[in-house]
Design an enzyme around this catalytic site. Structure first.
Site, PDB file in Angstrom:
ATOM      1  CG  ASP A  21      -1.891   1.177   1.209  1.00 10.58           C
ATOM      2  OD1 ASP A  21      -2.375   1.522   0.113  1.00 10.58           O
ATOM      3  OD2 ASP A  21      -2.153   1.774   2.265  1.00 10.58           O
ATOM      4  CB  SER A  22       0.351   4.697  -1.137  1.00 11.43           C
ATOM      5  OG  SER A  22      -0.905   4.897  -0.533  1.00 11.43           O
TER       6      SER A  22
ATOM      7  CE1 TYR B 153       3.288   5.888  -3.346  1.00  8.74           C
ATOM      8  CE2 TYR B 153       2.339   4.139  -4.662  1.00  8.74           C
ATOM      9  CZ  TYR B 153       3.373   4.632  -3.906  1.00  8.74           C
ATOM     10  OH  TYR B 153       4.489   3.874  -3.714  1.00  8.74           O
ATOM     11  N   GLY B 154      -2.245   9.501  -4.285  1.00  5.92           N
ATOM     12  CA  GLY B 154      -3.483  10.007  -4.884  1.00  5.92           C
ATOM     13  C   GLY B 154      -3.332  11.328  -5.612  1.00  5.92           C
TER      14      GLY B 154
ATOM     15  CB  CYS C 220      -2.477   0.947  -2.835  1.00  8.12           C
ATOM     16  SG  CYS C 220      -2.562   2.705  -3.154  1.00  8.12           S
TER      17      CYS C 220
ATOM     18  CB  THR D  61      -3.807   5.360  -5.729  1.00  8.98           C
ATOM     19  OG1 THR D  61      -4.865   5.892  -4.936  1.00  8.98           O
ATOM     20  CG2 THR D  61      -3.285   6.427  -6.665  1.00  8.98           C
TER      21      THR D  61
ATOM     22  CB  CYS E  73      -9.180   4.704  -1.068  1.00 10.24           C
ATOM     23  SG  CYS E  73      -7.782   5.302  -0.114  1.00 10.24           S
ATOM     24  CB  THR E  74      -5.909   0.751   1.297  1.00 12.34           C
ATOM     25  OG1 THR E  74      -5.178   1.911   0.970  1.00 12.34           O
ATOM     26  CG2 THR E  74      -5.548  -0.407   0.438  1.00 12.34           C
ATOM     27  CG  HIS E  75      -5.926   5.198   3.757  1.00  9.41           C
ATOM     28  ND1 HIS E  75      -5.243   4.795   2.641  1.00  9.41           N
ATOM     29  CD2 HIS E  75      -5.002   5.598   4.656  1.00  9.41           C
ATOM     30  CE1 HIS E  75      -3.952   4.980   2.854  1.00  9.41           C
ATOM     31  NE2 HIS E  75      -3.769   5.454   4.068  1.00  9.41           N
TER      32      HIS E  75
HETATM   33  N1  DGL Z   1      -3.728   3.806  -0.436  1.00 11.90           N
HETATM   34  C1  DGL Z   1      -4.254   4.648  -1.479  1.00 11.90           C
HETATM   35  C2  DGL Z   1      -5.436   3.996  -2.158  1.00 11.90           C
HETATM   36  O1  DGL Z   1      -5.850   2.905  -1.793  1.00 11.90           O
HETATM   37  C3  DGL Z   1      -4.584   6.045  -1.046  1.00 11.90           C
HETATM   38  C4  DGL Z   1      -3.521   6.816  -0.367  1.00 11.90           C
HETATM   39  C5  DGL Z   1      -2.671   7.684  -1.234  1.00 11.90           C
HETATM   40  O2  DGL Z   1      -3.130   8.718  -1.767  1.00 11.90           O
HETATM   41  O3  DGL Z   1      -1.505   7.328  -1.327  1.00 11.90           O
HETATM   42  O4  DGL Z   1      -5.959   4.524  -3.122  1.00 11.90           O
END
Ligand code: DGL
Length: 266
Positions: A7-8, A39-40, A70, A72, A184-186
């Site tokens: 993940d990012s 990453y977004g 992730c 993204t 998104c993972t979050h």
């Molecule tokens: N983990 C990223 C996702 O699932 C979002 C976080 C980021 O912007 O890096 O899209």
């Protein structure tokens, strides 16, 4: 060999926890590229480069299979699978989260009006729309960027994240969608709030509830991959940057205290 989860940032720990709960015997390495988060807000080229470096690192750590948890980073999946893998690691595999979550919306819920929330990069790429067309041409997707959520979740600022979510979801509440993908993972950390705000008629598709079953199914179908995986029940959690608050965030997202180890990628 191990299963890598990438993940990012730390958000992927939520999916990791549910994967480990479903498949506890395997050995796992989690990698969060916290140094390059978010990453977004990056370009597709940057997302591909960062993702390739991360996947490469996990392969060097003896991962047979990498789950790009992730949303993204999953934008780079096809390019990784079609260009990078055949030339570098033809026997290894990389899986993402976009197609599996769309399949659940389409097949399990038969949704024809599907919403997706994600980072700006994810939404601007229209990747969910492209992939959905391949699965069901008659279904329609409603894409909405919710860029503030990741930062607030990574800062452990959940009350602020919940307020932002309320405002973000308003336009989607008016679209009459039947399913909403948390792209998104979050976002799974807010799934209870999303379900409350969207009401009982909207199926909220949260990757932490989908990916473990999809992975188990994949391993059943791909015995040649499954038999290469070691089963020592080991877990390592690696990040590319450690901030003082990360331990608390990691504990909240993973559900219990974990040790984060700092690593340097190329
Ligand atoms: N983990 C990223 C996702 O699932 C979002 C976080 C980021 O912007 O890096 O899209």
């Amino acid at each position: 060999m191990k299963i890598g989860i990438f993940d990012s940032g730390l958000g992927g720990l939520i999916i990791t926890r549910s994967i480990i709960a479903k498949l506890p015997k395997y050995d796992y390495i989690y990698l969060g590229d916290t140094k390059n988060l978010p990453y977004g807000s990056k370009t597709p080229r940057q997302i591909f480069e960062f993702t390739k470096i991360a996947v490469d690192f996990l392969f060097e750590q003896d991962c047979q299979l990498v789950i790009v948890a992730c949303g993204t980073a999953s934008l780079a999946l096809r390019q990784i699978q079609n260009e990078y893998l055949p030339n570098n690691y033809p026997d290894r595999r990389v899986l993402g989260v976009i197609v599996p979550t769309l399949e659940v919306a389409d097949k399990n819920y038969r949704a024809k009006r599907i919403g997706v929330i994600g980072t700006s990069a994810t939404i601007n790429s229209h990747k969910y729309r492209q992939e959905l067309t391949k699965i069901d041409k008659t279904a329609k997707i409603y894409e909405l960027a919710t860029p503030k959520l990741v930062e607030l979740i990574e800062q452990n600022a959940l009350p602020k994240a919940k307020n932002a979510l309320k405002l973000y979801l308003k336009p989607l509440q008016e679209q009459g969608i039947e399913a909403l993908i948390l792209g998104c993972t979050h976002y799974p950390i807010l799934k209870r709030e999303v379900r409350g705000l969207m009401g009982g008629k909207v199926a909220v598709i949260s990757p932490d509830e989908i990916i473990p079953d999809k992975l188990a199914g994949y391993l059943k179908r791909h015995k040649e991959i499954n038999k290469t995986l070691s089963r020592g029940g080991k877990k390592e959690f690696l990040v590319t940057k450690i901030n003082p608050g990360f331990k608390a965030v990691a504990k909240r997202l993973f559900g219990k205290k974990i040790g984060l180890r700092l690593v340097r990628l190329k």
